[in-house]
Design a protein around this motif. Structure first.
Motif, PDB file in Angstrom:
ATOM      1  N   HIS A  83       0.843  -1.184   0.000  1.00 55.44           N
ATOM      2  CA  HIS A  83       0.000   0.000   0.000  1.00 55.44           C
ATOM      3  C   HIS A  83       0.884   1.241   0.000  1.00 55.44           C
ATOM      4  O   HIS A  83       2.009   1.213   0.486  1.00 55.44           O
ATOM      5  CB  HIS A  83      -0.911   0.010   1.233  1.00 55.44           C
ATOM      6  CG  HIS A  83      -2.017  -0.989   1.156  1.00 55.44           C
ATOM      7  ND1 HIS A  83      -1.829  -2.323   1.436  1.00 55.44           N
ATOM      8  CD2 HIS A  83      -3.318  -0.857   0.794  1.00 55.44           C
ATOM      9  CE1 HIS A  83      -2.977  -2.975   1.264  1.00 55.44           C
ATOM     10  NE2 HIS A  83      -3.896  -2.112   0.879  1.00 55.44           N
ATOM     11  N   PHE A  84       0.375   2.330  -0.558  1.00 53.77           N
ATOM     12  CA  PHE A  84       1.157   3.540  -0.679  1.00 53.77           C
ATOM     13  C   PHE A  84       0.285   4.761  -0.420  1.00 53.77           C
ATOM     14  O   PHE A  84      -0.945   4.686  -0.394  1.00 53.77           O
ATOM     15  CB  PHE A  84       1.767   3.658  -2.085  1.00 53.77           C
ATOM     16  CG  PHE A  84       0.740   3.921  -3.144  1.00 53.77           C
ATOM     17  CD1 PHE A  84       0.394   5.218  -3.501  1.00 53.77           C
ATOM     18  CD2 PHE A  84       0.097   2.870  -3.782  1.00 53.77           C
ATOM     19  CE1 PHE A  84      -0.568   5.459  -4.460  1.00 53.77           C
ATOM     20  CE2 PHE A  84      -0.868   3.102  -4.743  1.00 53.77           C
ATOM     21  CZ  PHE A  84      -1.203   4.405  -5.076  1.00 53.77           C
ATOM     22  N   GLY A  85       0.938   5.912  -0.267  1.00 50.22           N
ATOM     23  CA  GLY A  85       0.244   7.182  -0.138  1.00 50.22           C
ATOM     24  C   GLY A  85       1.077   8.284  -0.749  1.00 50.22           C
ATOM     25  O   GLY A  85       2.271   8.113  -0.998  1.00 50.22           O
ATOM     26  N   GLY A  86       0.475   9.415  -1.013  1.00 53.30           N
ATOM     27  CA  GLY A  86       1.205  10.523  -1.600  1.00 53.30           C
ATOM     28  C   GLY A  86       0.279  11.679  -1.905  1.00 53.30           C
ATOM     29  O   GLY A  86      -0.869  11.708  -1.464  1.00 53.30           O
ATOM     30  N   THR A  87       0.788  12.659  -2.657  1.00 52.97           N
ATOM     31  CA  THR A  87      -0.018  13.810  -3.065  1.00 52.97           C
ATOM     32  C   THR A  87       0.085  13.981  -4.569  1.00 52.97           C
ATOM     33  O   THR A  87       1.042  13.550  -5.196  1.00 52.97           O
ATOM     34  CB  THR A  87       0.458  15.101  -2.382  1.00 52.97           C
ATOM     35  OG1 THR A  87       1.825  15.332  -2.718  1.00 52.97           O
ATOM     36  CG2 THR A  87       0.308  14.998  -0.880  1.00 52.97           C
ATOM     37  N   VAL A  88      -0.921  14.641  -5.148  1.00 52.87           N
ATOM     38  CA  VAL A  88      -0.980  14.816  -6.591  1.00 52.87           C
ATOM     39  C   VAL A  88      -1.254  16.264  -6.959  1.00 52.87           C
ATOM     40  O   VAL A  88      -2.113  16.906  -6.370  1.00 52.87           O
ATOM     41  CB  VAL A  88      -2.092  13.936  -7.198  1.00 52.87           C
ATOM     42  CG1 VAL A  88      -2.196  14.185  -8.693  1.00 52.87           C
ATOM     43  CG2 VAL A  88      -1.832  12.480  -6.902  1.00 52.87           C
ATOM     44  N   THR A  89      -0.508  16.754  -7.951  1.00 50.69           N
ATOM     45  CA  THR A  89      -0.743  18.081  -8.509  1.00 50.69           C
ATOM     46  C   THR A  89      -1.080  17.918  -9.979  1.00 50.69           C
ATOM     47  O   THR A  89      -0.375  17.220 -10.704  1.00 50.69           O
ATOM     48  CB  THR A  89       0.509  18.979  -8.376  1.00 50.69           C
ATOM     49  OG1 THR A  89       0.861  19.085  -7.006  1.00 50.69           O
ATOM     50  CG2 THR A  89       0.238  20.355  -8.948  1.00 50.69           C
ATOM     51  N   VAL A  90      -2.171  18.553 -10.413  1.00 50.26           N
ATOM     52  CA  VAL A  90      -2.634  18.418 -11.790  1.00 50.26           C
ATOM     53  C   VAL A  90      -2.612  19.784 -12.477  1.00 50.26           C
ATOM     54  O   VAL A  90      -3.095  20.768 -11.919  1.00 50.26           O
ATOM     55  CB  VAL A  90      -4.054  17.833 -11.838  1.00 50.26           C
ATOM     56  CG1 VAL A  90      -4.503  17.649 -13.284  1.00 50.26           C
ATOM     57  CG2 VAL A  90      -4.101  16.520 -11.078  1.00 50.26           C
ATOM     58  N   ASP A  91      -2.048  19.818 -13.672  1.00 54.63           N
ATOM     59  CA  ASP A  91      -2.009  21.050 -14.459  1.00 54.63           C
ATOM     60  C   ASP A  91      -2.452  20.716 -15.877  1.00 54.63           C
ATOM     61  O   ASP A  91      -1.683  20.180 -16.668  1.00 54.63           O
ATOM     62  CB  ASP A  91      -0.597  21.630 -14.467  1.00 54.63           C
ATOM     63  CG  ASP A  91      -0.517  22.946 -15.232  1.00 54.63           C
ATOM     64  OD1 ASP A  91      -1.589  23.504 -15.579  1.00 54.63           O
ATOM     65  OD2 ASP A  91       0.606  23.407 -15.501  1.00 54.63           O
ATOM     66  N   GLY A  92      -3.719  20.988 -16.178  1.00 53.79           N
ATOM     67  CA  GLY A  92      -4.256  20.592 -17.477  1.00 53.79           C
ATOM     68  C   GLY A  92      -4.303  19.075 -17.548  1.00 53.79           C
ATOM     69  O   GLY A  92      -4.847  18.409 -16.675  1.00 53.79           O
ATOM     70  N   ASP A  93      -3.670  18.516 -18.590  1.00 54.68           N
ATOM     71  CA  ASP A  93      -3.623  17.059 -18.694  1.00 54.68           C
ATOM     72  C   ASP A  93      -2.278  16.504 -18.245  1.00 54.68           C
ATOM     73  O   ASP A  93      -1.925  15.356 -18.532  1.00 54.68           O
ATOM     74  CB  ASP A  93      -3.917  16.607 -20.132  1.00 54.68           C
ATOM     75  CG  ASP A  93      -2.872  17.106 -21.118  1.00 54.68           C
ATOM     76  OD1 ASP A  93      -2.033  17.944 -20.712  1.00 54.68           O
ATOM     77  OD2 ASP A  93      -2.894  16.676 -22.280  1.00 54.68           O
ATOM     78  N   THR A  94      -1.496  17.336 -17.535  1.00 58.32           N
ATOM     79  CA  THR A  94      -0.189  16.908 -17.031  1.00 58.32           C
ATOM     80  C   THR A  94      -0.275  16.627 -15.538  1.00 58.32           C
ATOM     81  O   THR A  94      -0.799  17.435 -14.775  1.00 58.32           O
ATOM     82  CB  THR A  94       0.875  17.989 -17.271  1.00 58.32           C
ATOM     83  OG1 THR A  94       0.988  18.228 -18.674  1.00 58.32           O
ATOM     84  CG2 THR A  94       2.229  17.536 -16.736  1.00 58.32           C
ATOM     85  N   LEU A  95       0.244  15.486 -15.134  1.00 53.23           N
ATOM     86  CA  LEU A  95       0.197  15.075 -13.728  1.00 53.23           C
ATOM     87  C   LEU A  95       1.594  15.050 -13.134  1.00 53.23           C
ATOM     88  O   LEU A  95       2.524  14.556 -13.742  1.00 53.23           O
ATOM     89  CB  LEU A  95      -0.409  13.680 -13.621  1.00 53.23           C
ATOM     90  CG  LEU A  95      -1.705  13.481 -14.410  1.00 53.23           C
ATOM     91  CD1 LEU A  95      -2.122  12.037 -14.407  1.00 53.23           C
ATOM     92  CD2 LEU A  95      -2.777  14.365 -13.840  1.00 53.23           C
ATOM     93  N   GLN A  96       1.703  15.557 -11.926  1.00 52.70           N
ATOM     94  CA  GLN A  96       2.976  15.548 -11.206  1.00 52.70           C
ATOM     95  C   GLN A  96       2.736  14.973  -9.810  1.00 52.70           C
ATOM     96  O   GLN A  96       1.832  15.401  -9.109  1.00 52.70           O
ATOM     97  CB  GLN A  96       3.536  16.959 -11.080  1.00 52.70           C
ATOM     98  CG  GLN A  96       4.902  17.029 -10.420  1.00 52.70           C
ATOM     99  CD  GLN A  96       5.989  16.431 -11.280  1.00 52.70           C
ATOM    100  OE1 GLN A  96       6.128  16.794 -12.448  1.00 52.70           O
ATOM    101  NE2 GLN A  96       6.733  15.499 -10.722  1.00 52.70           N
TER     102      GLN A  96
END
Length: 274
Positions: A83-96
């Protein structure tokens, strides 16, 4: 809660899965000068990871691999083993994806997790079509496929044991016993399945979050050491009362001593054909 440890490698694994989930948030790209692509609606969805394709070679994801992203950008899931966890930043159709944490079990799916680690360390482009989500690396040679799969009920679902629980710790199954312990709780409360070696049957009475099992009957075959070790631990759960937690397509059963197991719902016929 499972014990976790953050490392560069595990964070990377968490990152990719997080990315995967995020990917759906912005599947739209520029459609014309001066336009802003809408975010792809991925939050609040259980995304099952179906496969990973690298340089034309496709690998099916282990059962139970998934990603979920909440509205605040927190992502969590299972990368095939841990199992994992984290954070996501979305800019248009680009994911970081940012660094995250992961559990530390070892199992046969480690190769798949390693592939995730190598493939998803940076940006991904997302495309959503119906219930299908694809995430593509910048070079176009790596693609992860996901799908929105509905939850399942406790009763009438075939559950396959995939890890053992003890207090706050999860451990992988004894080597060579993956997929051997499974069961179904029928709608009328009858339980049947395999403990890892022997077939068994019992009854289940459900009240709130507690399942009280009746007298258990089993066949009497002798199997290998690992299979018998698994059977002994699974048997302890079916030998009395246990607390259950149902989450989408995952189930945990833990007895009064804090011993138990986690199980995953078998894929539907349509999902299995993918």
């Amino acid at each position: 809660m499972l014990k976790t440890r953050t490392t560069a490698a595990t964070a990377a694994v968490a990152s990719l899965l997080v990315l995967a989930a995020c990917g759906t948030e912005k599947a739209g790209s520029d459609t014309g000068a001066g336009t802003v692509a809408p975010d792809v609606p991925v939050t609040g969805v259980h995304w099952a990871v179906d496969s990973l394709t690298v340089d034309g070679r496709k690998a099916q994801a282990p059962a139970g691999t998934y990603v979920e992203i909440d509205k605040s950008g927190r992502a969590k899931g299972n990368s095939g083993c841990n199992h994992f966890g984290g954070t996501v930043t979305v800019d248009g159709d680009t994911l970081q994806v940012a660094l995250g944490e992961t559990t530390e079990m070892a199992c046969d799916a480690m190769d798949f997790e390693t592939a995730f680690h190598k493939a998803f360390t940076g940006k991904l482009k997302a495309r959503l079509a119906g219930d299908a989500l694809t995430l593509t690396a910048p070079d176009g040679r790596t693609v992860v496929a996901l799908s929105n799969i509905p939850p399942v009920p406790l009763n009438g679902t075939t559950w396959t044991v995939d890890s053992l629980l003890s207090g706050d710790t999860a451990a992988s199954l004894p080597k060579g016993t993956e997929g051997k312990a499974h069961f179904v709780i029928d709608k009328d409360g009858k339980v049947r399945g395999s403990l890892g070696c022997n077939r068994f049957s019992t009854t289940a009475e459900i009240s709130g979050r507690t399942v009280t099992f009746g007298q258990i009957t089993t066949t009497r075959m002798m199997c290998s050491g690992p299979e018998m070790d698994l059977e002994t631990q699974v048997y302890e759960v079916f030998g009395g009362s246990a607390t259950y937690e149902l989450r989408h397509r995952g189930l945990s059963l833990v007895n009064a001593e804090g011993k138990g197991f986690a199980a995953t719902a078998a894929p539907s016929a349509s999902a299995a054909k993918k």
